[in-house]
Design an enzyme around this catalytic site. Structure first.
Site, PDB file in Angstrom:
ATOM      1  N   SER A 123     -10.425  -0.115   6.833  1.00  0.00           N
ATOM      2  CA  SER A 123      -9.759   0.004   5.531  1.00  0.00           C
ATOM      3  C   SER A 123      -9.058  -1.246   5.026  1.00  0.00           C
ATOM      4  O   SER A 123      -8.600  -1.272   3.891  1.00  0.00           O
ATOM      5  CB  SER A 123      -8.748   1.151   5.569  1.00  0.00           C
ATOM      6  OG  SER A 123      -9.419   2.379   5.458  1.00  0.00           O
ATOM      7  N   SER A 143      -9.882   2.061   2.579  1.00  0.00           N
ATOM      8  CA  SER A 143      -8.911   2.748   1.748  1.00  0.00           C
ATOM      9  C   SER A 143      -7.884   1.841   1.088  1.00  0.00           C
ATOM     10  O   SER A 143      -7.223   2.258   0.135  1.00  0.00           O
ATOM     11  CB  SER A 143      -8.163   3.772   2.595  1.00  0.00           C
ATOM     12  OG  SER A 143      -7.359   3.113   3.554  1.00  0.00           O
ATOM     13  N   LYS A 187       0.857  -1.186   0.000  1.00  0.00           N
ATOM     14  CA  LYS A 187       0.000   0.000   0.000  1.00  0.00           C
ATOM     15  C   LYS A 187       0.893   1.236   0.000  1.00  0.00           C
ATOM     16  O   LYS A 187       1.881   1.294   0.743  1.00  0.00           O
ATOM     17  CB  LYS A 187      -0.896  -0.020   1.248  1.00  0.00           C
ATOM     18  CG  LYS A 187      -1.963   1.073   1.273  1.00  0.00           C
ATOM     19  CD  LYS A 187      -2.858   0.943   2.513  1.00  0.00           C
ATOM     20  CE  LYS A 187      -3.999   1.948   2.500  1.00  0.00           C
ATOM     21  NZ  LYS A 187      -4.903   1.783   3.672  1.00  0.00           N
TER      22      LYS A 187
END
Ligand SMILES: [Mg+2]
Ligand SMILES: [Zn+2]
Lengths: 95, 492, 486
Positions: B180, B156, B77
């Protein structure tokens, strides 16, 4: 509680986010929606409760007083968008 | 196909020399090449670096004993700082920021031999539930629902979820502040675990809300999550909130017997209007666990309904302060101004997207003089009640079972004009974040449109093993075999 | 005698409280491993934590915590075993994170006190409200470029103790005495070097004025005054300004002001309307700081003797006046020097020589006591030469000057310059006879009743003996000779 546009401008100023009038108007509606929604917390009886700042329940570990970091000026300055020799440079601040 | 393997299976294949790490990495890079244009999962692909790492892994594999993740290609990420590789937080404001350091979590993965394919997309500064707020454009889910609409992968960690679901990585790192990891895992039919707050170091991971942020893995199986979490977790003296606790053998927890384990079903997770498909999936989950030997207990978490509102005070408050460092002075994007204040205002107006601005302003407001007690302090007190709910529930049960999200993935553009509607996505994931307890999403069913739905297992603090054991049992019983339309080697 | 400002409409009392920022003596910064040394090249002592880089986190330095606790103990203050760090949010070029980590609600040290003394003043207790730990900011330089400010983050993140007093001071002199005493205590403890020129101790001064018997009126804060002298001046100037405002029927605004020593005035720092909304909240990167009573007790056991205790001991042990004792203990090195000189000798004489001749000589040379050309043992030896009558007090001063110039031990100077005093009564009688013979007129005047001339005869005899005559024996011989009938 409803946020006035003056309040939006004040918090935008505190947060150093430049907003034009259109953004102020848009944000006023959005933030009022959010703030109105979070005010459901007023229903909760919180009397006598200690605020919870951290869930971890542990306490601070202490570091020894040893110099083991710093000393690499180039690495610290390498990403700077405004640099002058060994310094970060910004528009002149008048005190 | 190499891109369909599990991490556990690939590690086995690599050790048996059935294929090489270079072949494994190349298969994934080919998939990225073919699909990333449509999915937009990766912001940065480091193909050369990945191939070099794979060659090194092959060398190590030839030498014998190697760490668990040797040669396993992962997606990172783009919130984890990676030394020498641009790290963006999916924000314009970081510009071309090249971290001179490696986050602890990614350093731990590298130490275990993992190969990084690149940095994956996310909601800007991890603020979002749809991955639509990225400055690098939205991520498109590899799943489709037949009406031609592009679906969101959740957020997210949307890039992480899409990449793993589509076979563009074997696993990925995510971060979870209010859901997330779990919500995008549920939306994309994969597994993802948010460990206990303090289990994974936050050092070197770009902060959103410090008291909530936790790193965790996303992968296509519970066991793969267990393997990844085992590598990511651990005490880090550089993070004052990191817990000085030994990391257990998570992988072996996945095969534990559940006989006599008490599973709580919190009644507050059945809000009015909950979709019948979600409800049915939940009932199946309950039945599977009962069959596995669990005792099912009704419990109450009375402050559940206040979780979201509490979250939307606490998280923005912390974010407003955490994001003050993005000021155009030491790194990142700068937009000039005649004065320093103008420079700040111009930089932050241009550098932050709409959702980030919204949250920074909300956070500034709830901390500001005259409002602190009414909003922030009150929220911190309600947070104490939410934690107490969990503490009391865990006196009666060993784990909780709930749906992960109130719906399946929605289309890009849906729910997007009303922030509050968007925030409701996290209604089931936020309470565990507020309490800091571990929680995992595991795929359990598909809805009528063929979209995946996830069940959430919530455990006691530090009991990721219990969470993994229950999740693995659900996974075995569910036999979830659906795969997204778009995936490496298929549909491209 | 209390200090007042005589206004047009009568006397005004002043009320002063001080907030002192004292830089903690430590190797590394409060929350990072970067060095703290003064005077390093710009931006060479900066970690990514100090520069507020993405993902960087603070970890607290144990020694800085210990220094704060030691200081708290030195101020006889309450030590809080649980304290907490908060963020103070504001944007400034030299504040990399956009917030300062400080302690707002739960400081590590609570209430304490400081005893102040000054010449002509009763010693007084000044209350300490609190002491908390916080980070220093970096440095902005505005004079290197016409359009830009330059930022050096070397100081960013260095540990500071903010020590807040009660508004207990009533004169500029008391404020100065408070700062001197605080600095003395910090130096004894080794927790801050107290160097105001280098900025390692900085004072914010809160000043208000009132009529006798009134409650507090509005105060102004004068920021960052960097010498004790300027603190006194700033208080006087600001109090006088406020008196004028009140007497003209105006109202003093609560505001932050700056002292301009060149112009001898304070002026308003036109603060923007948002400047005071710091949005303090608990730093979520830092858990509560919890220390144990045992740890605190261990630090307490290792504290040095502090100035008040040392002064009391000097008074009791050496019989010297309390004020002299407080002068001697103001600097640890002076006190140690004195103790070496006074050990086993006449304490009053030792104090007189140290605070008199020695301090004067050091002042003249512009050096501290560590660099004194006269070592404590040598000054002690000089006092011994006086005590055993090897030299007289007058010669001792000459010997001392020689010691200051050459650094030689006094015995050697006395021997080589033949300064041993003459106690041979025959030699003294001869010198007396010679002087009286040469000054017959004066002798007659003396005998005619002009007693004051005795001193003249003493001086002449000593001169004749090159100063070396034993003063008591010279006196005796003169008395005897002048009394003899002619
Ligand atoms: Mg202050
Ligand atoms: Zn301060």
């Amino acid at each position: 509680m409803s946020l006035e546009s003056a309040t939006i401008k004040k918090i935008a100023r505190l947060a150093r986010i430049g907003l034009d009038e259109a953004a102020v108007t848009r944000l006023q509606a959005e933030l009022n929606g959010i703030v109105g929604w979070v005010e459901q917390l007023n229903e909760v009886d919180v009397s006598g409760l200690a605020p919870l700042a951290s869930v971890s329940g542990t306490t601070l570990h202490l570091r020894a007083d040893v110099v083991n970091d710093g000393g690499d000026r180039e690495a610290v300055l390498a990403n700077a968008p405004g640099r002058e020799g060994p310094f970060f440079a910004v528009p002149k601040v008048v005190e | 196909m190499l891109t369909d393997l599990s991490i556990a299976g690939a590690a086995e294949g690599l050790r048996r020399r059935e294929f090489s790490a270079v072949e494994l990495v190349d298969a994934h890079l080919d998939g990225i090449e073919a699909l990333n244009g449509r999915l937009n999962a990766y912001i940065t692909v480091v193909a050369d670096q990945a191939r070099a790492a794979a060659r090194q892994a092959d060398g190590a594999l030839a030498g014998g004993d190697v760490p668990v993740l040797t040669g396993i290609p992962l997606a990172i990420k783009d919130l984890f700082c990676t030394q020498g590789v641009r790290t963006t937080a999916a924000s314009r404001i970081l510009g071309n920021f090249i971290p001179p350091y490696e986050s602890t979590v990614t350093a731990n993965l590298l130490r275990e031999g993992a190969v990084f394919l690149g940095k994956v997309n996310l909601d800007e500064f991890a603020m979002g539930s749809s991955n639509a707020t990225s400055a690098f454009g939205p991520v498109v889910s590899p799943w489709t629902r037949g009406d031609g609409a592009s679906l969101v992968p959740g957020g997210s960690s949307g890039g992480s979820a899409a990449a793993v679901a589509a076979g563009l990585a074997m696993g990925a790192t995510g971060t979870d502040t209010g859901g997330s990891i779990r919500q995008p895992a549920a939306f994309t039919g994969i597994a993802g675990i948010k460990p206990t707050y303090g289990r994974c170091s936050r050092w070197g991971t770009i902060a959103f809300a410090s008291s909530l942020d936790q790193a965790g893995p996303l992968a296509r199986s519970v066991e793969d999550c267990a393997i990844l979490l085992g590598a990511m977790a651990g005490y880090d003296p550089k993070d004052s909130t990191s817990a000085d606790r030994a990391v257990p053998d998570y992988r072996s927890a996945c095969t534990r017997s559940l006989r006599g384990v008490r599973i709580g079903i919190p009644k507050e997770y059945r809000p009015e209007g909950l979709s019948p498909e979600i409800e049915a999936m939940w009932e199946s989950g309950i039945a599977w666990l009962r069959e596995a030997g669990c005792e099912i207990v009704d419990v109450s978490l009375p402050h559940t309904k206040y979780g979201l509102a509490t979250y939307y005070i606490v998280a923005p408050a912390e974010a407003s302060s955490n994001l003050a460092r993005y000021d155009g002075v030491r790194f990142g994007e700068r937009v000039a101004g005649a004065t320093l204040d103008e420079l700040y205002e111009n930089t932050r107006a241009a550098g932050f997207g709409a959702e980030v601005q919204r949250r920074v302003l909300i956070g500034t407001y709830v901390l500001s003089s005259g409002y602190y007690d009414a909003y922030y302090l009150r929220a911190q007190k309600v947070r104490a009640l939410i934690l107490r709910d969990f503490t009391e529930a865990f006196e009666k049960v060993d784990a909780l079972l709930t749906p992960t999200a109130p719906s399946a993935a929605f289309a890009l553009g849906e729910k997007m004009d009303d922030p509050v509607q968007m925030y409701l996505n996290d209604i089931f994931t936020v309470p565990a974040s507020m309490a800091g307890v571990p929680a995992m999403s595991v795929p359990a069913a598909v809805d009528a449109k063929g979209l995946p739905l996830g069940l959430q297992v919530i455990g006691r603090p530090w009991d990721e093993e219990g969470v993994l054991a229950v999740s693995a049992a659900i996974e075995r019983a569910a036999g979830f075999a659906a795969r997204p339309t778009l995936r490496a080697g298929v549909g491209a | 005698m209390s200090y007042v400002i005589e206004g047009r409409t009568g006397p005004w009392e002043i009320v002063v409280g001080l907030e002192v920022h004292a830089q903690v003596v430590s190797q590394a910064k409060l929350f990072s491993g970067a060095a703290t040394a003064f005077g390093a090249e710009p931006n060479t002592q900066v970690s990514f934590v100090d520069a507020g880089f993405p993902g960087m986190l603070p970890v607290i330095n144990e020694y800085c915590v210990a220094q704060a606790v030691r200081t708290g103990l030195g101020l006889e203050a309450q030590i809080n075993l649980v304290s907490r760090f908060d963020r103070k949010n504001y944007f400034y070029a030299d504040l990399p994170n956009g917030y300062q980590i400080s302690q707002f609600e739960q400081p590590i040290v609570g209430t304490g006190k400081i005893l102040i003394e000054a010449p002509g003043m009763e010693s007084r207790e000044i209350g300490i409200t609190r002491l908390h730990l916080e980070q220093d900011a970096g440095k902005s330089m505005h004079d290197q470029d016409p359009t830009r400010s330059m930022i050096d983050l070397n100081r960013a993140g260095v540990a500071l103790m903010e020590i807040v007093s009660e508004p207990d001071m009533r004169s500029p002199q008391e404020a100065a005495a408070y700062l001197r005493k605080l600095r003395t205590i910090l130096r004894y403890l080794g927790t801050c070097d107290g160097n105001m020129e280098e900025g390692s101790m900085r004072a914010d001064v809160n000043v208000s004025v009132r009529r006798a018997g009134e409650g507090y009126r509005t105060r102004c804060e004068i920021k960052n005054v960097n010498s004790i002298r300027f603190v006194s001046q700033a208080i006087e100037v600001e109090a006088t300004r406020q008196v004028a405002v009140w007497e003209d029927g105006g109202v003093v605004d609560q505001e932050t002001r700056l002292y301009d020593p060149q112009r001898g005035e304070t002026r308003s720092l036109r603060t923007k309307e948002d400047a005071h909304d710091y949005r303090y909240f608990p730093d979520p990167d830092l858990q509560p700081l919890v220390i144990s009573k045992d740890w605190v007790d261990g630090l307490r056991a290792e504290l040095p003797e502090l100035p008040d205790a040392k002064r009391d001991r000097f008074v009791a042990q050496f019989g010297i006046a309390p004020y002299d004792a407080s002068v001697l203990v103001a600097e640890q090195a002076n006190a140690a020097y004195f103790e070496t000189v006074a050990a086993g000798r006449n304490g009053k004489l030792a104090a007189a020589w140290v605070t008199g001749e020695l301090f004067a000589a050091l002042n003249r040379l512009g050096v501290g006591i560590e660099a004194s050309p006269v070592k404590a043992a040598d000054l002690g030896a000089l006092l011994d030469l006086i005590a055993d009558q090897t030299i007289n007090g007058r010669i001792a001063k000459d010997v001392f000057e020689d010691m200051v110039e050459t650094g030689r031990p006094p015995g050697e100077i006395v021997a080589s310059r033949g300064l041993r005093q003459v106690t041979d009564t025959g030699a003294i009688d001869t010198a007396v006879a010679t002087v009286l013979a040469a000054n017959g007129d004066k002798v007659a005047e003396y005998r005619g009743g002009k007693d004051k001339l005795f001193g003249f005869f003493v001086g002449q005899v000593m001169k004749a003996m090159a100063g070396k005559g034993n003063p008591a024996l010279v006196n005796e011989a003169l008395v005897r000779a002048l009394a003899e009938n002619v």
